[in-house]
Design a protein around this motif. Structure first.
Motif, mmCIF file in Angstrom:
data_model
loop_
_atom_site.group_PDB
_atom_site.id
_atom_site.type_symbol
_atom_site.label_atom_id
_atom_site.label_comp_id
_atom_site.label_asym_id
_atom_site.label_seq_id
_atom_site.Cartn_x
_atom_site.Cartn_y
_atom_site.Cartn_z
ATOM 1 N N THR A 61 0.809 -1.219 0.000
ATOM 2 C CA THR A 61 0.000 0.000 0.000
ATOM 3 C C THR A 61 0.846 1.275 0.000
ATOM 4 O O THR A 61 0.306 2.364 0.159
ATOM 5 C CB THR A 61 -0.918 0.025 1.239
ATOM 6 O OG1 THR A 61 -0.105 -0.183 2.415
ATOM 7 C CG2 THR A 61 -1.973 -1.057 1.160
ATOM 8 N N HIS A 62 2.162 1.137 -0.193
ATOM 9 C CA HIS A 62 3.005 2.334 -0.134
ATOM 10 C C HIS A 62 4.067 2.300 -1.241
ATOM 11 O O HIS A 62 5.199 1.881 -1.031
ATOM 12 C CB HIS A 62 3.661 2.446 1.241
ATOM 13 C CG HIS A 62 4.262 3.792 1.504
ATOM 14 N ND1 HIS A 62 4.366 4.337 2.770
ATOM 15 C CD2 HIS A 62 4.800 4.723 0.673
ATOM 16 C CE1 HIS A 62 4.934 5.522 2.701
ATOM 17 N NE2 HIS A 62 5.223 5.780 1.437
ATOM 18 N N VAL A 63 3.664 2.759 -2.422
ATOM 19 C CA VAL A 63 4.560 2.753 -3.586
ATOM 20 C C VAL A 63 4.484 4.111 -4.272
ATOM 21 O O VAL A 63 3.391 4.620 -4.526
ATOM 22 C CB VAL A 63 4.170 1.636 -4.584
ATOM 23 C CG1 VAL A 63 5.134 1.624 -5.767
ATOM 24 C CG2 VAL A 63 4.134 0.273 -3.903
ATOM 25 N N HIS A 64 5.637 4.688 -4.551
ATOM 26 C CA HIS A 64 5.694 5.937 -5.316
ATOM 27 C C HIS A 64 6.025 5.581 -6.769
ATOM 28 O O HIS A 64 7.167 5.275 -7.091
ATOM 29 C CB HIS A 64 6.771 6.859 -4.754
ATOM 30 C CG HIS A 64 6.501 7.323 -3.354
ATOM 31 N ND1 HIS A 64 5.854 8.507 -3.071
ATOM 32 C CD2 HIS A 64 6.769 6.756 -2.151
ATOM 33 C CE1 HIS A 64 5.758 8.659 -1.752
ATOM 34 N NE2 HIS A 64 6.301 7.605 -1.171
ATOM 35 N N VAL A 65 5.001 5.639 -7.622
ATOM 36 C CA VAL A 65 5.222 5.239 -9.018
ATOM 37 C C VAL A 65 5.710 6.424 -9.873
ATOM 38 O O VAL A 65 6.449 6.235 -10.835
ATOM 39 C CB VAL A 65 3.958 4.592 -9.606
ATOM 40 C CG1 VAL A 65 4.199 4.153 -11.039
ATOM 41 C CG2 VAL A 65 3.543 3.372 -8.774
ATOM 42 N N PHE A 148 -6.226 9.396 2.110
ATOM 43 C CA PHE A 148 -5.503 10.624 1.786
ATOM 44 C C PHE A 148 -4.187 10.679 2.527
ATOM 45 O O PHE A 148 -4.123 10.443 3.736
ATOM 46 C CB PHE A 148 -6.358 11.833 2.169
ATOM 47 C CG PHE A 148 -7.649 11.848 1.426
ATOM 48 C CD1 PHE A 148 -7.728 12.418 0.166
ATOM 49 C CD2 PHE A 148 -8.768 11.229 1.955
ATOM 50 C CE1 PHE A 148 -8.915 12.381 -0.549
ATOM 51 C CE2 PHE A 148 -9.962 11.184 1.251
ATOM 52 C CZ PHE A 148 -10.031 11.766 -0.008
ATOM 53 N N LYS A 149 -3.156 11.040 1.790
ATOM 54 C CA LYS A 149 -1.850 11.192 2.414
ATOM 55 C C LYS A 149 -1.573 12.660 2.699
ATOM 56 O O LYS A 149 -1.871 13.530 1.874
ATOM 57 C CB LYS A 149 -0.758 10.672 1.489
ATOM 58 C CG LYS A 149 0.624 10.850 2.122
ATOM 59 C CD LYS A 149 1.733 10.274 1.290
ATOM 60 C CE LYS A 149 2.996 10.189 2.150
ATOM 61 N NZ LYS A 149 4.129 9.633 1.409
ATOM 62 N N CYS A 150 -0.987 12.911 3.850
ATOM 63 C CA CYS A 150 -0.483 14.253 4.108
ATOM 64 C C CYS A 150 0.885 14.166 4.758
ATOM 65 O O CYS A 150 1.273 13.133 5.310
ATOM 66 C CB CYS A 150 -1.440 15.049 4.995
ATOM 67 S SG CYS A 150 -1.455 14.518 6.714
ATOM 68 N N LEU A 236 2.473 6.278 8.613
ATOM 69 C CA LEU A 236 3.307 5.716 7.547
ATOM 70 C C LEU A 236 4.719 5.461 8.070
ATOM 71 O O LEU A 236 5.196 6.147 8.982
ATOM 72 C CB LEU A 236 3.363 6.693 6.365
ATOM 73 C CG LEU A 236 2.012 6.952 5.680
ATOM 74 C CD1 LEU A 236 2.086 8.213 4.811
ATOM 75 C CD2 LEU A 236 1.604 5.749 4.846
ATOM 76 N N HIS A 237 5.382 4.508 7.448
ATOM 77 C CA HIS A 237 6.828 4.232 7.632
ATOM 78 C C HIS A 237 7.384 4.576 9.019
ATOM 79 O O HIS A 237 8.268 5.407 9.162
ATOM 80 C CB HIS A 237 7.662 4.909 6.545
ATOM 81 C CG HIS A 237 7.340 6.336 6.223
ATOM 82 N ND1 HIS A 237 7.247 7.307 7.178
ATOM 83 C CD2 HIS A 237 7.108 6.951 5.040
ATOM 84 C CE1 HIS A 237 6.963 8.452 6.592
ATOM 85 N NE2 HIS A 237 6.866 8.262 5.304
ATOM 86 N N LEU A 238 6.881 3.878 10.035
ATOM 87 C CA LEU A 238 7.401 4.101 11.394
ATOM 88 C C LEU A 238 8.849 3.634 11.478
ATOM 89 O O LEU A 238 9.165 2.486 11.171
ATOM 90 C CB LEU A 238 6.561 3.333 12.420
ATOM 91 C CG LEU A 238 7.076 3.491 13.867
ATOM 92 C CD1 LEU A 238 6.765 4.883 14.399
ATOM 93 C CD2 LEU A 238 6.482 2.424 14.777
ATOM 94 N N SER A 309 6.512 -1.355 1.294
ATOM 95 C CA SER A 309 7.863 -1.042 0.817
ATOM 96 C C SER A 309 8.291 0.410 0.986
ATOM 97 O O SER A 309 9.454 0.691 1.219
ATOM 98 C CB SER A 309 7.990 -1.422 -0.662
ATOM 99 O OG SER A 309 7.210 -0.553 -1.464
ATOM 100 N N ASP A 310 7.364 1.375 0.822
ATOM 101 C CA ASP A 310 7.766 2.774 0.596
ATOM 102 C C ASP A 310 8.820 2.852 -0.515
ATOM 103 O O ASP A 310 9.792 3.604 -0.418
ATOM 104 C CB ASP A 310 8.259 3.471 1.870
ATOM 105 C CG ASP A 310 8.348 4.997 1.698
ATOM 106 O OD1 ASP A 310 7.849 5.503 0.671
ATOM 107 O OD2 ASP A 310 8.906 5.664 2.579
ATOM 108 N N HIS A 311 8.598 2.075 -1.562
ATOM 109 C CA HIS A 311 9.464 2.132 -2.751
ATOM 110 C C HIS A 311 9.404 3.556 -3.313
ATOM 111 O O HIS A 311 8.345 4.025 -3.693
ATOM 112 C CB HIS A 311 8.915 1.126 -3.771
ATOM 113 C CG HIS A 311 9.629 1.073 -5.076
ATOM 114 N ND1 HIS A 311 10.847 0.447 -5.227
ATOM 115 C CD2 HIS A 311 9.296 1.542 -6.302
ATOM 116 C CE1 HIS A 311 11.226 0.529 -6.501
ATOM 117 N NE2 HIS A 311 10.307 1.199 -7.177
HETATM 118 ZN ZN LIG Z 1 6.572 7.215 0.889
#
Ligand SMILES: [Zn+2]
Length: 444
Positions: A61-65, A148-150, A236-238, A309-311
């Motif tokens: 659920t965490h990918v930067h495309v 929503f991401k902030c 996110l990403h602790l 991942s936070d890819h």
């Molecule tokens: Zn990220």
């Protein structure tokens, strides 16, 4: 019901545990999980994967495309190929680093059009919450974004500004009005500003510039806002394990907060990062080994809900040796499963734990009721893994666009032998099929 495929293994991970089974698939859906030696229905094809383990397809659920707009950093074609090769069958794209960002319905449509023909796995979208787009949040929700991401501190790109506490409250109130989900990059800007900022190649200086206090304070503030507004929030990403007790207490109290961490925080340590090695740079940063031990404890006790991942790749020229100015982001889409499995196994966990963190947990976070488990009625999405096999990470064999990775040269346990999306094999020993992914919208 016409069963067209039976996938058989001595080790299938189901919600009731791992057992020998034959999975009957009909029209892309799991029709039944049958005994191992069940008769194969007439007209169905049998695929016997022997002792390889069948996991539900992973959900990231965490990918930067970054597509369109920064497609030279990453794109839907390459990112979804990397996902498929790595056993991921569903990914959710972050709203920033593409141009346009996913902050209006119009922008969402642009992104969906770009993704449609390139998606090798199923793709959904997060929206973005900015200081000036409160009016766009409900339309985005209605258009099917998953939440929503902030940011609470600068995001790294100017088109995606952060929210201050008042703006966060305004957006959270709006989003909780339709029972939406806010996912938050939680680092407090005041603590970051007060930390020593030194440029250069020393990892220790970079680590000191992103202190645990920044995360701890941002998370405490977020919990307070979520409690006050009865809003659903996700951290996110602790990275900072110091925040775990506060998060555990908030959960116990009934605050609607969930937490993710990432393979790099759970498998890499500050102590091992060479100076100038900015392929290891991300924000918040990879911290010390003792911090990592505590994060695993947080996974074991359920405070951390999922691993994603936070890819977040970039072109190689942005990964300069100066930690202060290099692009922050780690590329690991294809490697998350073996990286986590290697470390989980060393720490005495088993693959059912990995499935809980990397498939079931993220599917639940996103409300993806057809994903995340091998049981009748869900999509026939599978990752087939040889958990005993090992391989050494060669960046040349990765599918993501810019083949930089913090895992280069590492020897990992677990080879993904095939990946299946709705009953079709989309990756076979690293060979990828034509795109067959669908664009997903939030269920309700
Ligand atoms: Zn990220």
């Amino acid at each position: 019901m016409d069963v067209n495929l039976v996938l058989r293994s001595t080790r299938v991970i189901t919600p009731e545990g791992t057992r020998p089974a034959s999975i009957a698939v009909s029209g892309g859906t799991i029709a039944a999980v049958l005994p191992y030696d069940a008769e194969v229905p007439a007209g169905a094809r049998l695929e016997d994967v022997g002792d390889d383990v069948v996991l539900p397809g992973l959900v990231d659920t965490h990918v930067h495309v970054n597509d369109p707009g920064r497609t030279e950093w990453e794109g839907f074609w390459t990112a979804t190929r990397a996902a498929a090769a790595g056993g991921i069958t569903t990914l959710l794209d972050m709203p920033l680093n593409s141009l346009p960002p996913t902050t209006t319905v119009e922008n969402l449509r642009v992104k969906q059009e770009v993704a449609r023909a390139k998606a090798h796995v199923d793709v959904g979208f997060w929206g973005g919450a900015l200081p000036d787009n409160v009016k766009d949040l409900r339309p985005l929700h209605d258009a099917g974004v998953f939440g929503f991401k902030c940011f609470l501190s600068p995001s790294g790109v100017e088109e995606f500004p952060e929210l201050d506490q008042e703006q966060l409250a305004t957006s959270l109130a709006e989003i909780s009005g339709f029972d939406g989900l806010m996912i938050v990059h939680a680092e407090d800007p005041h603590h970051l500003a007060a930390a020593p900022q030194r440029s250069g190649e020393a990892y220790a200086d970079f680590l000191a510039s992103r202190p645990r206090d920044a995360e701890n304070t941002a998370i405490e503030n977020l919990i307070n806002q979520a409690r006050r507004l009865n809003a659903r929030v996700h951290v996110l990403h602790l990275s900072s394990s110091d925040a775990l007790p506060v998060l555990a207490a908030a959960k116990a109290e009934g605050v609607k907060v969930t937490v993710e961490s990432c393979p790099h925080f759970l498998t890499l340590t500050a102590e091992e990062i060479p100076d100038g090695a900015t392929e290891f740079k991300c924000c918040p940063p990879i911290r010390e080994a003792v911090n990592q031990d505590a994060l695993w404890q947080g996974l074991a006790d359920g405070t951390i809900d999922c691993i994603v991942s936070d890819h977040s790749p970039s072109t190689t020229d942005l990964k300069t040796p100066d930690f202060a100015s290099a692009w922050g982001g780690i590329s690991s889409l294809q490697l998350g499963l073996p990286a986590i499995w290697t470390e989980a196994r060393r720490r005495g966990f088993d693959l059912t734990d990995v499935v809980r963190w990397m498939s079931e947990g993220p599917a639940r976070l996103a409300g993806l009721t057809r994903k995340g488990a091998i049981e009748a009625g869900r999509d026939a999405d599978f990752a087939v893994l040889d958990p005993e096999a090992t391989f050494t990470v060669d960046p040349a064999e990765l599918q993501h666009r810019n083949r930089i990775t913090a895992y280069a040269g590492k020897t990992l346990n677990g080879v993904v032998t095939s990946t299946w999306l709705r009953g079709e094999r989309i990756a076979d020993h690293g060979t990828l099929a034509e795109p067959s992914g669908r664009l997903l919208e939030r269920n309700n």
